[in-house]
Design an enzyme around this catalytic site. Structure first.
Site, short mmCIF file in Angstrom:
data_model
loop_
_atom_site.label_atom_id
_atom_site.label_comp_id
_atom_site.label_asym_id
_atom_site.label_seq_id
_atom_site.Cartn_x
_atom_site.Cartn_y
_atom_site.Cartn_z
N LYS A 147 -7.04 -3.04 -0.95
CA LYS A 147 -6.43 -1.76 -1.45
C LYS A 147 -6.07 -1.66 -2.79
CE LYS A 147 -3.07 1.40 0.64
NZ LYS A 147 -2.16 1.70 1.37
N HIS A 220 -2.90 -3.62 12.44
CA HIS A 220 -1.78 -3.89 11.11
C HIS A 220 -0.54 -4.38 11.62
CE1 HIS A 220 -2.14 -2.62 6.78
NE2 HIS A 220 -0.73 -2.51 6.87
N HIS A 246 0.42 -6.39 -2.45
CA HIS A 246 0.97 -5.06 -2.45
C HIS A 246 1.26 -4.53 -4.00
CE1 HIS A 246 3.46 -5.22 1.49
NE2 HIS A 246 2.32 -4.71 1.77
N TYR A 255 10.15 -5.44 4.69
CA TYR A 255 10.00 -6.71 5.83
C TYR A 255 11.43 -7.27 5.81
CZ TYR A 255 5.19 -5.63 5.92
OH TYR A 255 3.84 -4.90 6.01
#
Length: 282
Positions: A147, A220, A246, A255
């Protein structure tokens, strides 16, 4: 959209929703007035069946992009703001991950779930793993163009390497680690021999069902679980951010709200109540 780096699936999604409102009124959306847009969006919101809310949001996103390409402000159609739901992710315990791995009847699915959890991969990333991306000597997997169009390296567990070697020896994949039936891509006419998205989703759902897990488990979920367990096992948050690929540390910090990082674990006041008071006797 291509110049801005948007994916083909985003292009297809936006196009479909913009086309739907255009067909509804028989006009291109930039010719509509604000009341017509609000009427259409209200209709989408009031649909009783899911995924109406998702359809509503994607329609707004598609219209926003249309206005952006036409050089028009969002206020031109008075589009509503889309609030992000502040939901914490579903996370599995280590016992539940172990139960899923044991529940897999096929080695392929066991390795698949091992990669999703052990390497924190997204669905598209695990489908796109090629044999050339595996480096058993350095115990690394190269995640190509994840991504955000970025490559990254993630560590491979020795346990996973043993499973991968057994799987490769038995199945003899040619290019992609997880091959599937060749499917014609209607947009480009190319053939895609990767394991399908639905196939990956089914394998995860089936394993969680066989393991008797009552939580709502998706592909996910294993990535969320990987991140949480890394933090709980002592990895610092910057390393977890890079591990997951990320772009922003804010995404990883989610998290921290899930991981049990306190020196003294969180407990219920009922525990201390029953230890200090004898209501039912011993």
């Amino acid at each position: 959209m291509s110049v801005l780096g948007r994916s083909p699936s985003t292009f297809k999604n936006y196009s479909m929703h913009v086309a739907a409102i255009a067909l509804h009124y028989g006009k291109i959306p930039t010719e509509l007035d604000q009341e017509q847009v609000h009427e259409y969006l209200f209709m989408l919101q009031k649909r009783s069946q899911t995924p109406s809310q998702t359809y509503f949001k994607h329609t707004v996103y598609g219209l926003r992009f249309l206005l952006k390409t036409e050089g028009l402000p969002y206020s031109y159609l008075h589009l509503p703001a889309i609030k992000k739901a502040n939901k914490l992710p579903v996370v599995l315990s280590k016992q539940e991950v172990w139960a899923m791995l044991k529940a897999c009847s096929l080695l392929k699915h066991k390795v698949l779930i091992g990669l999703l959890y052990g390497c924190g991969l997204r669905c598209l990333e695990v489908r796109s793993v090629k044999l050339a991306d595996l480096d058993f000597d350095r115990r690394q997997l190269k995640v190509v163009q994840g991504k955000g169009k970025k490559d990254r390296y993630v560590p491979l567990s020795e346990h996973l390497i043993r499973g991968l070697k057994s799987y490769i020896s038995a199945e003899r994949p040619i290019e992609y680690l997880f091959g599937g039936v060749n499917i014609v891509d209607r947009a480009g006419g190319d053939f895609d021999s990767r394991y399908s998205q639905k196939g990956v989703q089914w394998a995860v759902k089936e394993a969680s069902k066989k393991a008797g897990i009552l939580k709502d488990v998706h592909v996910h979920t294993l990535r969320h679980t990987c991140a949480t367990h890394l933090l709980e096992d002592g990895m610092d948050i910057i390393s977890v951010k890079n591990f997951l690929g990320h772009e922003s540390i804010e995404t990883t910090m989610l998290y921290l709200h899930v991981a049990q990082l306190q020196t003294k674990p969180v407990f219920s006041p009922l525990d201390t109540l029953f230890s200090e008071c004898s209501l039912f006797g011993k």
